[in-house]
Write an enzyme that holds these catalytic residues in place. Structure first.
Site, PDB file in Angstrom:
ATOM      1  N   GLY A  46      66.611  18.528  83.942  1.00 54.41           N
ATOM      2  CA  GLY A  46      67.754  19.026  84.700  1.00 54.41           C
ATOM      3  C   GLY A  46      69.142  18.633  84.228  1.00 54.41           C
ATOM      4  CB  SER A  75      58.864  18.828  85.433  1.00 55.52           C
ATOM      5  OG  SER A  75      59.408  20.057  85.024  1.00 55.52           O
ATOM      6  CG  ASP A  76      57.339  21.936  81.322  1.00 61.13           C
ATOM      7  OD1 ASP A  76      56.549  22.200  82.247  1.00 61.13           O
ATOM      8  OD2 ASP A  76      58.320  22.647  81.039  1.00 61.13           O
ATOM      9  CG  HIS A  95      57.982  25.164  77.507  1.00 59.28           C
ATOM     10  ND1 HIS A  95      57.280  26.355  77.446  1.00 59.28           N
ATOM     11  CD2 HIS A  95      58.375  25.033  78.800  1.00 59.28           C
ATOM     12  CE1 HIS A  95      57.247  26.903  78.656  1.00 59.28           C
ATOM     13  NE2 HIS A  95      57.915  26.129  79.494  1.00 59.28           N
ATOM     14  CG  HIS A  97      60.657  29.867  80.704  1.00 59.03           C
ATOM     15  ND1 HIS A  97      60.790  29.721  82.061  1.00 59.03           N
ATOM     16  CD2 HIS A  97      59.694  28.982  80.327  1.00 59.03           C
ATOM     17  CE1 HIS A  97      59.955  28.778  82.488  1.00 59.03           C
ATOM     18  NE2 HIS A  97      59.285  28.309  81.453  1.00 59.03           N
ATOM     19  CG  ASP A 120      56.453  35.153  55.589  1.00 61.35           C
ATOM     20  OD1 ASP A 120      55.588  35.277  54.697  1.00 61.35           O
ATOM     21  OD2 ASP A 120      57.562  35.727  55.554  1.00 61.35           O
ATOM     22  CG  HIS A 169      54.624  28.890  81.927  1.00 62.17           C
ATOM     23  ND1 HIS A 169      54.152  27.621  82.127  1.00 62.17           N
ATOM     24  CD2 HIS A 169      55.958  28.755  81.719  1.00 62.17           C
ATOM     25  CE1 HIS A 169      55.153  26.761  82.071  1.00 62.17           C
ATOM     26  NE2 HIS A 169      56.255  27.419  81.814  1.00 62.17           N
ATOM     27  CE1 TYR A 227      59.654  33.087  50.481  1.00 64.77           C
ATOM     28  CE2 TYR A 227      60.065  30.966  51.489  1.00 64.77           C
ATOM     29  CZ  TYR A 227      60.417  32.284  51.292  1.00 64.77           C
ATOM     30  OH  TYR A 227      61.525  32.776  51.905  1.00 64.77           O
TER      31      TYR A 227
HETATM   32 ZN   LIG Z   1      58.159  26.613  81.449  1.00 68.57          ZN
END
Ligand SMILES: [Zn+2]
Length: 234
Positions: A46, A75-76, A95, A97, A120, A169, A227
Site C-alpha cells: 500500500g 499481501s501477496d 506480479h 494486473h 523468444d 486474477h 543471439y
Molecule cells: Zn493480484
C-alpha cells in the site's frame, strides 16, 4: 540495513512496472531473494510508488517472518514465497494486473504462441492455473495461489516458461533476479496484447510450429544460444 543492493534492485524493478504502464495505483509487486541468506526482499503493502525508497522494502525469511522492516509486506508475499520454495532456480518474482495478460487470465485461457516475440521468451504457451476451490480461497488464499501456480507447472519447465496466468486474477512472472522478472512481465503483456489482436484478425489463427518456436527460443536460451553478444549469454 540488511541487503542494501537487493533492496535497491527490488525497488527499481517495482518502479519498472510503473514505467512500463503495467500497474495502477499500488497494484503489483516485485520481490527478490538472497538465496545464500534465505531472505526475501519485497515491496511494502500500500505505499505509493512515487514515495518508495529502498528503506521501505521489507525483508522476510522463507516462512514469511519479518526480519527487517517497519511496514507490512505486500499481501501477496506468501505467493512469492511458495514460488521461491518450489522453483529453486529463480531469484525474482513480479506480479501485475496488466490489462491484456489479466484479460487472458480472466478468460481462463493460456496465451498461445502465435509468433517469434512470444517464442523468444517463452518455450510454450503461457499456462493458466486451475480455478481455486472455495476452501483454498477462504483460508491461506495467497499461499494457495502459489500452490495453484506450482501445480500448473507439474509438466512444464518453469525456467523455459517463466510466467503464469492465475485464473480470474492476473499474471505472475519470474526470472534469475527481480529486474528480469519485471522485464518478463512487460514482455508477457506485449505478447498477450498481440495474441488478442491476432485472434481478432483471424479467430482460427494457428500457434507457430515447433520448428520456428524452437528456433527462436533456443537461439536465445540454453547451451547452443547464439543471439546477442557472447558475454550476454546465460
Ligand atoms: Zn493480484
Amino acid at each position: 540495513m540488511l541487503l542494501p543492493d537487493l533492496r535497491e534492485q527490488v525497488l527499481q524493478a517495482n518502479l519498472e512496472l510503473v514505467r512500463q504502464g503495467l500497474v495502477l495505483f499500488t497494484f503489483g509487486n516485485v520481490s527478490g531473494i538472497a538465496r545464500d541468506r534465505g531472505l526475501v526482499v519485497i515491496k511494502p503493502s500500500g505505499v505509493p510508488y512515487d514515495s518508495m525508497t529502498p528503506a521501505h522494502m521489507v525483508i522476510t525469511d522463507l516462512s514469511g517472518k519479518i526480519v527487517e522492516g517497519d511496514l507490512r509486506p505486500s499481501s501477496d508475499l506468501p505467493t512469492h514465497l511458495a514460488l521461491y520454495i518450489a522453483f529453486a532456480g529463480i531469484g525474482g518474482v513480479a506480479h501485475t494486473h496488466s490489462e491484456y495478460a489479466t484479460s487472458w487470465a480472466q478468460a481462463r485461457k493460456p496465451v498461445p504462441c502465435f509468433g517469434t516475440t512470444h517464442a523468444d521468451y517463452f518455450h510454450g504457451p503461457v499456462p493458466v492455473t486451475d480455478v481455486m476451490k472455495d476452501s483454498e480461497i477462504n483460508s491461506d488464499y495467497e499461499l494457495n495461489t502459489g500452490h495453484a501456480i506450482v501445480r500448473a507447472f507439474q509438466k512444464i519447465d518453469y525456467s523455459a516458461v517463466p510466467a503464469v496466468l492465475v485464473a480470474n486474477h492476473g499474471p505472475f512472472c519470474w526470472g534469475p533476479d527481480a529486474g528480469v522478472a519485471a522485464h518478463t512481465a512487460a514482455i508477457l503483456e506485449a505478447v498477450a496484447r498481440m495474441a488478442y489482436f491476432t485472434l481478432r484478425i483471424n479467430d482460427s489463427a494457428d500457434a507457430v510450429g515447433s520448428a520456428l518456436h524452437d528456433k527462436h527460443y533456443l537461439r536465445k536460451h540454453g547451451v547452443n544460444a547464439y543471439y546477442g553478444q557472447a558475454e550476454e549469454k546465460k
